[in-house]
Design a protein around this motif. Sequence first.
Motif, PDB file in Angstrom:
ATOM      1  N   LEU A   1      11.971  36.049 -16.524  1.00 25.11           N
ATOM      2  CA  LEU A   1      11.776  35.875 -15.091  1.00 25.11           C
ATOM      3  C   LEU A   1      10.350  36.262 -14.752  1.00 25.11           C
ATOM      4  O   LEU A   1       9.911  37.368 -15.063  1.00 25.11           O
ATOM      5  CB  LEU A   1      12.770  36.761 -14.325  1.00 25.11           C
ATOM      6  N   ARG A   2       9.644  35.344 -14.110  1.00 23.72           N
ATOM      7  CA  ARG A   2       8.245  35.589 -13.772  1.00 23.72           C
ATOM      8  C   ARG A   2       8.141  35.939 -12.288  1.00 23.72           C
ATOM      9  O   ARG A   2       8.490  35.128 -11.429  1.00 23.72           O
ATOM     10  CB  ARG A   2       7.393  34.364 -14.096  1.00 23.72           C
ATOM     11  N   LEU A   3       7.650  37.149 -11.998  1.00 20.92           N
ATOM     12  CA  LEU A   3       7.482  37.620 -10.635  1.00 20.92           C
ATOM     13  C   LEU A   3       6.010  37.896 -10.353  1.00 20.92           C
ATOM     14  O   LEU A   3       5.242  38.205 -11.276  1.00 20.92           O
ATOM     15  CB  LEU A   3       8.283  38.903 -10.380  1.00 20.92           C
ATOM     16  N   ALA A   4       5.654  37.846  -9.056  1.00 21.04           N
ATOM     17  CA  ALA A   4       4.276  38.179  -8.672  1.00 21.04           C
ATOM     18  C   ALA A   4       4.238  38.716  -7.255  1.00 21.04           C
ATOM     19  O   ALA A   4       5.025  38.315  -6.397  1.00 21.04           O
ATOM     20  CB  ALA A   4       3.365  36.963  -8.785  1.00 21.04           C
TER      21      ALA A   4
ATOM     22  N   LEU B   1      11.421  46.827 -17.347  1.00 14.87           N
ATOM     23  CA  LEU B   1      12.265  45.653 -17.116  1.00 14.87           C
ATOM     24  C   LEU B   1      12.315  44.770 -18.360  1.00 14.87           C
ATOM     25  O   LEU B   1      11.308  44.546 -19.030  1.00 14.87           O
ATOM     26  CB  LEU B   1      11.736  44.850 -15.933  1.00 14.87           C
ATOM     27  N   GLN B   2      13.491  44.251 -18.633  1.00  8.10           N
ATOM     28  CA  GLN B   2      13.690  43.395 -19.796  1.00  8.10           C
ATOM     29  C   GLN B   2      13.586  41.922 -19.399  1.00  8.10           C
ATOM     30  O   GLN B   2      14.022  41.520 -18.320  1.00  8.10           O
ATOM     31  CB  GLN B   2      15.081  43.649 -20.403  1.00  8.10           C
TER      32      GLN B   2
ATOM     33  N   PHE C   1      14.434  48.244  -6.809  1.00 10.86           N
ATOM     34  CA  PHE C   1      13.619  47.156  -7.340  1.00 10.86           C
ATOM     35  C   PHE C   1      14.196  46.643  -8.648  1.00 10.86           C
ATOM     36  O   PHE C   1      14.329  45.420  -8.843  1.00 10.86           O
ATOM     37  CB  PHE C   1      12.181  47.642  -7.554  1.00 10.86           C
ATOM     38  N   GLU C   2      14.571  47.554  -9.530  1.00 10.52           N
ATOM     39  CA  GLU C   2      15.113  47.156 -10.847  1.00 10.52           C
ATOM     40  C   GLU C   2      16.414  46.379 -10.688  1.00 10.52           C
ATOM     41  O   GLU C   2      16.638  45.361 -11.370  1.00 10.52           O
ATOM     42  CB  GLU C   2      15.340  48.387 -11.714  1.00 10.52           C
TER      43      GLU C   2
ATOM     44  N   MET D   1      18.101  38.745  -9.403  1.00  9.86           N
ATOM     45  CA  MET D   1      17.317  37.530  -9.214  1.00  9.86           C
ATOM     46  C   MET D   1      17.273  36.652 -10.457  1.00  9.86           C
ATOM     47  O   MET D   1      16.815  35.496 -10.394  1.00  9.86           O
ATOM     48  CB  MET D   1      15.892  37.872  -8.774  1.00  9.86           C
ATOM     49  N   LYS D   2      17.740  37.148 -11.568  1.00  9.99           N
ATOM     50  CA  LYS D   2      17.831  36.318 -12.768  1.00  9.99           C
ATOM     51  C   LYS D   2      18.928  35.270 -12.638  1.00  9.99           C
ATOM     52  O   LYS D   2      18.980  34.307 -13.419  1.00  9.99           O
ATOM     53  CB  LYS D   2      18.070  37.197 -13.994  1.00  9.99           C
TER      54      LYS D   2
END
Length: 404
Positions: free
Chosen positions: A204-207, A227-228, A356-357, A363-364
């Motif tokens: 999962l790509r977050l920004a 985070l994994q 957050f975690e 969100m995955k």
Amino acid sequence: LDHFKIIPLDIPRRLWKIDTQRHGMGGHKYTSSTNESVEIHYKKAARREQGKMNILCTTTKKIMKYGSYKLRCEDFKEWAKQCAKNVNITTGLEVQEVFDDPIGLDFDATIITKAIPEKAKKLVVPEQLGDIFVDVVDKYDLEQSSIPKDFTVILQTPRQKAKYTKRQARYVEHWYNSYPADMDRKGQDPEYIPPIENDGMKELRLATVWNVLESKDEGSCPNATELQDTTYDCINQEFSIEDWYLDVVPNITSTSASLAEQEMKEIMSNPKLGRGMLYYKLFYKYDVLVALAKNNEKKLKYGNVQRIVSQMRSGVPVMVEVRGEVFEDFMAQYNYPCAFQRPEYADLSSVKYWTFEEAVEEMKNPELRRKCQRLGLEIAKDFSPSAIGQKYLRAVGYNGDFEC
């Protein structure tokens, strides 16, 4: 009553010359000749009857360079040209000069962005300027005592009214930022909505973007080292994306530097795309955008959600950090599920959110991302140029029609 004269009914226009300061009424002294006053009165009455309106949007020369003036005045003017053709908005006139020399001006309303001219403080307001509105925006140190009593304040949220309890108030939020071609879509869905795949995702790509960490007003990015199957880019750059786009994009995608440069040149040379589209191109490279709260106490209490809705408009799912009254009100109004809260602020909220975690793990799930994508796009419609532009014009007294 010694100061007042009984005026014959056949010359009522002289009432417009009344000097309320002299008569101790606590109002303003309007300065114009009787003949000019009559002409102003008739012109305004005629426009009102026709559903037309002349508006001046002004401020100091310094504030004219700010993004808030561009958005609330210059962009507002461009929107009105398309969507409210009975409205004529004038920009670029410096507020103090207007108050000093109003001869020849003819406005039904004047909006002053984030400032109060000295002459207005002395209760001298030319009637050529019409009704006066002070658009506070984020000028949180603008005190009620500096605003004349018959000026109306325009606020971003009802919570700001606590600072202006003795002034009339209207509420007009910021509209979202995107790019010119998208702003022309009049609140419809974006032309492009990034697809969300069901499976096959390796990570999962977050920004987080627009997060200038050197600023005391910005919140720091959460720690994502544990985070994994997740990458989290905290992009710490200034607003002018064209200055750093080529330094960032080749490092987060397989796009070559030459292709990225060509893409940027094409976008920036197109007046219908520009900087906003460059931001969207960056957003599209991620699965989730993380919108952080600011550290500024007044912005947390009286600020806006423009950053959130601007990113929602891109179609990329947004994960919102809930902190402060403004964001809590936003969450309560829209019941938006993709949100998190840092443990150190959890006790300040009556509603409990994921950490957050936990939020990243949730969100995955592509179904949740799709849900928040669709909700985000619907929420953004409430902050479209048409929605906010119409609201703004109604706030300053426009009673005519809209084309969009």
